[in-house]
Design an enzyme around this catalytic site. Structure first.
Site, PDB file in Angstrom:
ATOM      1  CE1 TYR A  66     -19.132 -18.678  26.418  1.00  0.00           C
ATOM      2  CE2 TYR A  66     -17.287 -19.017  27.929  1.00  0.00           C
ATOM      3  CZ  TYR A  66     -18.554 -19.358  27.488  1.00  0.00           C
ATOM      4  OH  TYR A  66     -19.236 -20.378  28.097  1.00  0.00           O
ATOM      5  CD  GLU A  69      -3.736 -74.180   6.663  1.00  0.00           C
ATOM      6  OE1 GLU A  69      -3.525 -73.296   7.506  1.00  0.00           O
ATOM      7  OE2 GLU A  69      -3.771 -73.922   5.443  1.00  0.00           O
ATOM      8  NE  ARG A  80      -2.185   3.885  27.107  1.00  0.00           N
ATOM      9  CZ  ARG A  80      -1.447   4.357  26.089  1.00  0.00           C
ATOM     10  NH1 ARG A  80      -0.763   5.483  26.220  1.00  0.00           N
ATOM     11  NH2 ARG A  80      -1.420   3.722  24.945  1.00  0.00           N
ATOM     12  NE  ARG A  89      -1.562 -63.761  18.013  1.00  0.00           N
ATOM     13  CZ  ARG A  89      -1.043 -64.063  16.820  1.00  0.00           C
ATOM     14  NH1 ARG A  89       0.244 -63.900  16.595  1.00  0.00           N
ATOM     15  NH2 ARG A  89      -1.809 -64.513  15.855  1.00  0.00           N
TER      16      ARG A  89
HETATM   17  C1  UD1 Z   1      -5.183 -69.258   7.038  1.00  0.00           C
HETATM   18  C2  UD1 Z   1      -4.982 -70.294   5.956  1.00  0.00           C
HETATM   19  C3  UD1 Z   1      -3.500 -70.446   5.650  1.00  0.00           C
HETATM   20  C4  UD1 Z   1      -2.914 -69.100   5.251  1.00  0.00           C
HETATM   21  C5  UD1 Z   1      -3.201 -68.067   6.325  1.00  0.00           C
HETATM   22  C6  UD1 Z   1      -2.787 -66.707   5.852  1.00  0.00           C
HETATM   23  C7  UD1 Z   1      -6.813 -71.849   6.283  1.00  0.00           C
HETATM   24  C8  UD1 Z   1      -7.221 -73.148   6.830  1.00  0.00           C
HETATM   25  N1  UD1 Z   1      -5.533 -71.532   6.429  1.00  0.00           N
HETATM   26  O1  UD1 Z   1      -4.524 -69.695   8.194  1.00  0.00           O
HETATM   27  O2  UD1 Z   1      -3.306 -71.394   4.603  1.00  0.00           O
HETATM   28  O3  UD1 Z   1      -1.530 -69.240   5.045  1.00  0.00           O
HETATM   29  O4  UD1 Z   1      -4.615 -68.014   6.607  1.00  0.00           O
HETATM   30  O5  UD1 Z   1      -2.833 -65.820   6.918  1.00  0.00           O
HETATM   31  O6  UD1 Z   1      -7.619 -71.129   5.722  1.00  0.00           O
HETATM   32  N2  UD1 Z   1     -11.424 -66.414  10.430  1.00  0.00           N
HETATM   33  C9  UD1 Z   1     -12.774 -66.295  10.631  1.00  0.00           C
HETATM   34  N3  UD1 Z   1     -13.457 -67.327  11.173  1.00  0.00           N
HETATM   35  C10 UD1 Z   1     -12.851 -68.481  11.503  1.00  0.00           C
HETATM   36  C11 UD1 Z   1     -11.466 -68.607  11.286  1.00  0.00           C
HETATM   37  C12 UD1 Z   1     -10.768 -67.556  10.743  1.00  0.00           C
HETATM   38  O7  UD1 Z   1     -13.362 -65.249  10.350  1.00  0.00           O
HETATM   39  O8  UD1 Z   1     -13.554 -69.396  11.985  1.00  0.00           O
HETATM   40  C13 UD1 Z   1     -10.690 -65.292   9.857  1.00  0.00           C
HETATM   41  C14 UD1 Z   1      -9.720 -64.685  10.858  1.00  0.00           C
HETATM   42  O9  UD1 Z   1     -10.315 -63.619  11.545  1.00  0.00           O
HETATM   43  C15 UD1 Z   1      -8.608 -64.178   9.968  1.00  0.00           C
HETATM   44  C16 UD1 Z   1      -8.653 -65.133   8.786  1.00  0.00           C
HETATM   45  O10 UD1 Z   1      -9.898 -65.763   8.805  1.00  0.00           O
HETATM   46  O11 UD1 Z   1      -8.883 -62.888   9.483  1.00  0.00           O
HETATM   47  C17 UD1 Z   1      -7.533 -66.157   8.814  1.00  0.00           C
HETATM   48  O12 UD1 Z   1      -7.606 -66.886  10.015  1.00  0.00           O
HETATM   49  P1  UD1 Z   1      -6.310 -67.269  10.805  1.00  0.00           P
HETATM   50  O13 UD1 Z   1      -6.723 -68.135  11.924  1.00  0.00           O
HETATM   51  O14 UD1 Z   1      -5.499 -66.077  11.050  1.00  0.00           O
HETATM   52  O15 UD1 Z   1      -5.516 -68.075   9.713  1.00  0.00           O
HETATM   53  P2  UD1 Z   1      -5.230 -69.613   9.655  1.00  0.00           P
HETATM   54  O16 UD1 Z   1      -6.516 -70.376   9.588  1.00  0.00           O
HETATM   55  O17 UD1 Z   1      -4.224 -69.976  10.645  1.00  0.00           O
END
Ligand code: UD1
Ligand code: CA
Length: 460
Positions: free
Chosen positions: A389, A156, A442, A19
């Protein structure tokens, strides 16, 4: 009193950031000129973490390169299978007796004091969660508590019942817990849920089942827990961060005419009674002495400005040192390696580059001074240019004390104008000028008495 455990910080940074609509990996977008991930790494360093593990995925090479200056353990998550799976990748490298603090590479404004409270809440074998009460909790995991107010689990958004969706206390994702506990719980995760992911949040239910206390901590400010997913959120957190810095500087005594139009991308140290007018951008390392005034629309990058100096509207100063009680601008530019001593004046439409200007000298209008050593109390007339220069090499100009240079003079370097010399207006100086003399080059002025301007045929 429990003894503090060694700290391992895990930073999740595998998100693709679709995004953001950008080729740059999300965590490399900047706030105050610094990558989001770097803000988080610096917090971890301030907490004196024993080791910092960054879980990366998309754009890994670029992210590693951008943070090459830091001592980090890079852990690849090849497939994004949820936050539990992401954390799992880092665990083998973390000793059992460490405390694990989980942070997010796209949540940059978390503060050290809040994290210290989170760490404290995990002492004595507890699980500490950073949670928040939000007016609009949609999208977040909800904190489910029992009648006595004890945390039971996190559910969640996509798995929540109607009743659970009405809960306003949310999971920020940040937590602290001992590594041995975390390893046991992570091994028990499955992906039987609405998203088919390994939810880290399921460890909370396991902790409760194992009789482990779950403590919660609130951040001081909501911006601490906000993540960046798009350019609008990036801009909002930029402003929140700038406001935080401005507030800190005002507490130190800085007068900011409008903190909403102040940007600091680096560090600013100030003396007493410094005034910064509106719309000023400060980058790198800047120091302003007592009673310095910075006018509107000015950019300062890596400059030291001594007491009582005034920089007027629309100036750009970079990698330079300015003495006491100087006057600069409006519309002046100091390019790298300019050194102005005390009471120097650099006026409008003047550019100085790699030059030293001694006490009390004035370059007031429309001039270029480059690769020059200028003595004290020199007066440089309007429109004077050092021709430094030759198309291939740069050459030095040396101007002694008390020299007076008439307007519209070119000093063709290498050239020396010795002390006390006067140069007549409109001169092109190609050879050294002796001390205490008048020099000018001059063409003779000629008057043609019987001369007529050309006229159009019908006017004749
Ligand atoms: C997660 C939490 C949710 C919380 C929210 C806060 C879980 C299951 N849920 O939501 O309870 O309210 O964060 O923002 O943990 N990421 C990875 N690898 C992955 C998945 C995610 O590195 O496989 C990282 C993403 O880059 C991000 C962060 O983890 O920085 C959170 O992931 P995102 O998908 O934004 O959050 P949710 O899982 O929806
Ligand atoms: Ca001329």
């Amino acid at each position: 009193m429990s003894v503090d455990l060694p700290l391992s910080v895990v930073v999740l940074a595998a998100g693709q950031g679709t995004r953001m609509k950008s080729r740059l990996p999300k965590v490399l977008h900047t706030i105050a000129g610094k990558p989001l991930l770097e803000h988080v790494i610096e917090d971890a360093l301030r907490l004196e973490a024993a080791d910092i593990h960054v879980v990366f995925g998309h754009g890994g090479a670029q992210v590693r390169e951008a943070l090459a200056a830091y001592d980090l353990q890079w852990v690849e998550q090849k497939e994004q299978r949820g936050t539990g799976h992401a954390v799992e990748q880092a665990l083998p490298a973390i000793p059992d007796n460490h405390l694990v603090l989980l942070l997010y590479g796209d949540v940059p404004l978390i503060t050290v004091p809040t994290l210290q409270r989170l760490i404290a809440a995990a002492q004595g074998d507890a699980l500490a969660l950073l949670t928040a009460e939000l007016a609009d909790p949609s999208g977040y995991g909800r904190i489910v508590r029992d009648a006595a107010g004890r945390v039971q689990c996190i559910v969640e958004q996509k798995d929540a019942t109607e009743d659970q969706l009405a809960i306003h206390e949310i999971n920020t994702g940040m937590l602290a817990v001992k590594a041995d506990r975390l390893k046991q719980w992570i091994a028990r995760l499955d992906d039987n849920n609405a998203q088919g992911e390994f939810y880290l949040t399921d460890i909370v239910g396991f902790a409760v089942a194992d009789g482990v206390t779950v403590n919660t901590v609130y951040p001081d400010e909501q911006c601490e827990i906000e993540g960046v997913n798009n350019k609008r959120q990036l801009a909002e957190l930029e402003r929140a961060f700038q406001w935080r810095q401005a507030r800190q500087l005002m507490e130190e005594g800085l007068t900011l005419r409008d903190p909403a139009r102040f940007d600091l991308r680096g560090t600013l140290s100030i003396g007493q009674d410094v005034i910064i007018d509106c719309n000023v951008l400060i980058e790198g390392e800047v120091a302003l002495g007592d009673e310095v005034y910075i006018g509107p629309n000015t950019v300062l990058k890596n400059v030291h400005i001594d007491a009582g100096t005034r920089v007027h509207t629309n100036c750009v100063l970079e990698d330079s040192v300015v003495g006491k009680r100087c006057e600069i601008g409006p519309y002046a530019r100091l390019r790298p390696q300019s050194e102005l001593a005390d009471r120097v004046k650099v006026g409008n439409f003047v550019e100085i580059k790699k030059s030293q200007i001694a006490t009390g000298s004035k370059v007031n209008h429309l001039s270029y001074v480059g690769d020059t050593t200028m003595g004290a109390n020199v007066n440089v007339g309007a429109g004077t240019i050092t021709c430094n220069y030759d198309g291939v090499y740069k050459h030095q100009t040396v101007i002694g004390d008390n020299v007076f240079i008439g307007s519209d003079t070119q000093l063709v370097a290498p050239v020396t104008v010795a002390e006390g010399a006067t140069i007549g207006a409109g001169s092109t100086i190609t050879r050294d000028v002796p001390a205490e003399t008048l020099t000018l080059s001059r063409a003779q002025q000629v008057t043609v008495e019987e001369w007529q301007r050309p006229k159009k045929a019908d006017e004749r």
